[in-house]
Design a protein around this motif. Structure first.
Motif, PDB file in Angstrom:
ATOM      1  N   CYS A  91       0.857  -1.190   0.000  1.00 35.49           N
ATOM      2  CA  CYS A  91       0.000   0.000   0.000  1.00 35.49           C
ATOM      3  C   CYS A  91       0.893   1.240   0.000  1.00 35.49           C
ATOM      4  O   CYS A  91       2.118   1.136   0.091  1.00 35.49           O
ATOM      5  N   GLY A  92       0.284   2.401  -0.094  1.00 32.71           N
ATOM      6  CA  GLY A  92       1.044   3.640  -0.132  1.00 32.71           C
ATOM      7  C   GLY A  92       1.427   4.142   1.245  1.00 32.71           C
ATOM      8  O   GLY A  92       0.881   3.718   2.263  1.00 32.71           O
ATOM      9  N   SER A  93       2.354   5.090   1.259  1.00 30.67           N
ATOM     10  CA  SER A  93       2.812   5.677   2.521  1.00 30.67           C
ATOM     11  C   SER A  93       1.684   6.371   3.265  1.00 30.67           C
ATOM     12  O   SER A  93       1.620   6.336   4.491  1.00 30.67           O
ATOM     13  N   SER A  94       0.793   7.009   2.522  1.00 29.72           N
ATOM     14  CA  SER A  94      -0.315   7.701   3.181  1.00 29.72           C
ATOM     15  C   SER A  94      -1.256   6.708   3.857  1.00 29.72           C
ATOM     16  O   SER A  94      -1.788   6.981   4.937  1.00 29.72           O
ATOM     17  N   THR A  95      -1.437   5.542   3.262  1.00 32.25           N
ATOM     18  CA  THR A  95      -2.257   4.500   3.882  1.00 32.25           C
ATOM     19  C   THR A  95      -1.582   3.998   5.152  1.00 32.25           C
ATOM     20  O   THR A  95      -2.245   3.778   6.169  1.00 32.25           O
ATOM     21  N   VAL A  96      -0.271   3.834   5.097  1.00 30.86           N
ATOM     22  CA  VAL A  96       0.485   3.403   6.278  1.00 30.86           C
ATOM     23  C   VAL A  96       0.305   4.424   7.399  1.00 30.86           C
ATOM     24  O   VAL A  96       0.031   4.057   8.547  1.00 30.86           O
ATOM     25  N   ARG A  97       0.448   5.712   7.072  1.00 31.78           N
ATOM     26  CA  ARG A  97       0.283   6.748   8.094  1.00 31.78           C
ATOM     27  C   ARG A  97      -1.139   6.730   8.662  1.00 31.78           C
ATOM     28  O   ARG A  97      -1.345   6.950   9.857  1.00 31.78           O
ATOM     29  N   GLY A  98      -2.131   6.471   7.808  1.00 35.44           N
ATOM     30  CA  GLY A  98      -3.512   6.385   8.281  1.00 35.44           C
ATOM     31  C   GLY A  98      -3.713   5.230   9.250  1.00 35.44           C
ATOM     32  O   GLY A  98      -4.348   5.388  10.299  1.00 35.44           O
ATOM     33  N   TYR A  99      -3.166   4.060   8.897  1.00 34.09           N
ATOM     34  CA  TYR A  99      -3.259   2.906   9.795  1.00 34.09           C
ATOM     35  C   TYR A  99      -2.584   3.206  11.126  1.00 34.09           C
ATOM     36  O   TYR A  99      -3.111   2.897  12.193  1.00 34.09           O
ATOM     37  N   ALA A 100      -1.383   3.793  11.063  1.00 35.91           N
ATOM     38  CA  ALA A 100      -0.639   4.102  12.286  1.00 35.91           C
ATOM     39  C   ALA A 100      -1.401   5.114  13.135  1.00 35.91           C
ATOM     40  O   ALA A 100      -1.496   4.957  14.359  1.00 35.91           O
ATOM     41  N   SER A 101      -1.942   6.126  12.491  1.00 31.69           N
ATOM     42  CA  SER A 101      -2.676   7.156  13.222  1.00 31.69           C
ATOM     43  C   SER A 101      -3.890   6.569  13.937  1.00 31.69           C
ATOM     44  O   SER A 101      -4.121   6.842  15.117  1.00 31.69           O
ATOM     45  N   ARG A 102      -4.653   5.738  13.225  1.00 29.82           N
ATOM     46  CA  ARG A 102      -5.837   5.119  13.844  1.00 29.82           C
ATOM     47  C   ARG A 102      -5.442   4.174  14.970  1.00 29.82           C
ATOM     48  O   ARG A 102      -6.083   4.141  16.018  1.00 29.82           O
ATOM     49  N   ALA A 103      -4.375   3.410  14.759  1.00 32.43           N
ATOM     50  CA  ALA A 103      -3.939   2.469  15.792  1.00 32.43           C
ATOM     51  C   ALA A 103      -3.482   3.205  17.043  1.00 32.43           C
ATOM     52  O   ALA A 103      -3.870   2.853  18.160  1.00 32.43           O
ATOM     53  N   LEU A 104      -2.680   4.246  16.871  1.00 26.45           N
ATOM     54  CA  LEU A 104      -2.184   4.993  18.023  1.00 26.45           C
ATOM     55  C   LEU A 104      -3.314   5.739  18.722  1.00 26.45           C
ATOM     56  O   LEU A 104      -3.333   5.825  19.955  1.00 26.45           O
ATOM     57  N   ALA A 105      -4.271   6.258  17.952  1.00 26.87           N
ATOM     58  CA  ALA A 105      -5.425   6.927  18.564  1.00 26.87           C
ATOM     59  C   ALA A 105      -6.229   5.937  19.400  1.00 26.87           C
ATOM     60  O   ALA A 105      -6.651   6.249  20.523  1.00 26.87           O
ATOM     61  N   THR A 106      -6.428   4.732  18.876  1.00 25.68           N
ATOM     62  CA  THR A 106      -7.149   3.698  19.618  1.00 25.68           C
ATOM     63  C   THR A 106      -6.411   3.355  20.905  1.00 25.68           C
ATOM     64  O   THR A 106      -7.024   3.241  21.971  1.00 25.68           O
ATOM     65  N   LEU A 107      -5.091   3.186  20.816  1.00 26.36           N
ATOM     66  CA  LEU A 107      -4.307   2.863  22.008  1.00 26.36           C
ATOM     67  C   LEU A 107      -4.375   3.992  23.035  1.00 26.36           C
ATOM     68  O   LEU A 107      -4.508   3.736  24.229  1.00 26.36           O
ATOM     69  N   ARG A 108      -4.307   5.250  22.573  1.00 25.91           N
ATOM     70  CA  ARG A 108      -4.397   6.382  23.498  1.00 25.91           C
ATOM     71  C   ARG A 108      -5.728   6.393  24.228  1.00 25.91           C
ATOM     72  O   ARG A 108      -5.789   6.588  25.446  1.00 25.91           O
ATOM     73  N   VAL A 109      -6.816   6.184  23.484  1.00 23.11           N
ATOM     74  CA  VAL A 109      -8.150   6.181  24.093  1.00 23.11           C
ATOM     75  C   VAL A 109      -8.260   5.050  25.101  1.00 23.11           C
ATOM     76  O   VAL A 109      -8.736   5.245  26.221  1.00 23.11           O
ATOM     77  N   GLU A 110      -7.814   3.866  24.725  1.00 26.02           N
ATOM     78  CA  GLU A 110      -7.908   2.711  25.621  1.00 26.02           C
ATOM     79  C   GLU A 110      -7.050   2.901  26.858  1.00 26.02           C
ATOM     80  O   GLU A 110      -7.474   2.578  27.963  1.00 26.02           O
ATOM     81  N   LEU A 111      -5.839   3.414  26.685  1.00 25.79           N
ATOM     82  CA  LEU A 111      -4.973   3.643  27.848  1.00 25.79           C
ATOM     83  C   LEU A 111      -5.550   4.715  28.758  1.00 25.79           C
ATOM     84  O   LEU A 111      -5.494   4.605  29.980  1.00 25.79           O
ATOM     85  N   ARG A 112      -6.121   5.762  28.177  1.00 29.34           N
ATOM     86  CA  ARG A 112      -6.733   6.831  28.976  1.00 29.34           C
ATOM     87  C   ARG A 112      -7.946   6.278  29.730  1.00 29.34           C
ATOM     88  O   ARG A 112      -8.129   6.548  30.909  1.00 29.34           O
ATOM     89  N   THR A 113      -8.757   5.476  29.048  1.00 28.87           N
ATOM     90  CA  THR A 113      -9.935   4.881  29.677  1.00 28.87           C
ATOM     91  C   THR A 113      -9.526   3.965  30.820  1.00 28.87           C
ATOM     92  O   THR A 113     -10.108   4.013  31.898  1.00 28.87           O
ATOM     93  N   ASP A 114      -8.504   3.152  30.593  1.00 34.39           N
ATOM     94  CA  ASP A 114      -8.029   2.238  31.639  1.00 34.39           C
ATOM     95  C   ASP A 114      -7.475   2.998  32.835  1.00 34.39           C
ATOM     96  O   ASP A 114      -7.721   2.625  33.979  1.00 34.39           O
ATOM     97  N   SER A 115      -6.719   4.083  32.596  1.00 31.04           N
ATOM     98  CA  SER A 115      -6.161   4.828  33.721  1.00 31.04           C
ATOM     99  C   SER A 115      -7.266   5.556  34.493  1.00 31.04           C
ATOM    100  O   SER A 115      -7.195   5.675  35.707  1.00 31.04           O
ATOM    101  N   THR A 116      -8.306   6.015  33.791  1.00 30.58           N
ATOM    102  CA  THR A 116      -9.431   6.661  34.459  1.00 30.58           C
ATOM    103  C   THR A 116     -10.169   5.648  35.332  1.00 30.58           C
ATOM    104  O   THR A 116     -10.551   5.955  36.458  1.00 30.58           O
ATOM    105  N   LYS A 117     -10.339   4.439  34.822  1.00 33.83           N
ATOM    106  CA  LYS A 117     -11.009   3.396  35.611  1.00 33.83           C
ATOM    107  C   LYS A 117     -10.212   3.081  36.860  1.00 33.83           C
ATOM    108  O   LYS A 117     -10.757   2.895  37.932  1.00 33.83           O
TER     109      LYS A 117
END
Length: 162
Positions: free
Chosen positions: A130-156
């Motif tokens: 795939c293209g570099s922009s697709t890679v950046r999109g996958y990485a961005s979504r993955a890191l955003a998901t991890l940030r949300v999950e880590l924030r949710t877990d720390s709040t809990k």
């Protein structure tokens, strides 16, 4: 380099890489075994490549990404030989590992290729087809998901403390 020399030298790295992708030692072994069997048949072409390891790593990635599409039988390991957890994951514990394994396959592959294998976006794009922009999109979504999950877990955890 003969195939046997390549396989002996790169087997540990391929197994670690496949384990990070799949999250399971047994599945990683199956993936690497399947890939090496196919690589042996194509070795004359693979050894002429600029980077045979990169070629075989891409085969492992493709095998991992297509693994779910095939019907497979669940197996039980005949022997138990615990393998060490990859160093980046050992620092962050089981919580991060659980979050990584919950990511979609493409996103997890991008993170593993970027942070474990140390590849650039264009190199990851070559591995994933795939293209570099697709890679950046996958990485961005993955890191955003991890940030949300880590924030949710720390709040809990903070809410659970008296």
């Amino acid at each position: 380099m003969r195939f046997e020399e390549f396989a002996a030298a790169r087997l540990p790295a391929l197994l670690r890489y496949a384990t990070l992708l799949s999250g399971e030692h047994e599945q990683a072994r199956d993936i690497v075994q399947e890939v090496l069997a196919r690589a042996l048949l194509k070795w004359a072409r693979i050894e002429r490549a600029d980077e045979p390891y990169a070629y075989v790593r891409r085969m492992v990635t493709n095998e991992y990404l297509s693994w779910r599409r095939r019907r497979r039988l669940l197996t039980v390991p005949l022997e138990h030989s615990p393998e060490p957890v990859a160093a980046p994951l050992a620092e962050h514990g089981e919580e991060l590992w659980a979050l990584l394994t919950a990511l979609p396959r493409q996103q997890r592959a991008v993170l593993v290729l970027r942070y474990y294998e140390g590849l650039t976006d264009p190199e990851i794009g070559d591995v994933l087809g795939c293209g570099s922009s697709t890679v950046r999109g996958y990485a961005s979504r993955a890191l955003a998901t991890l940030r949300v999950e880590l924030r949710t877990d720390s709040t809990k955890r903070e809410g659970a403390m008296p």
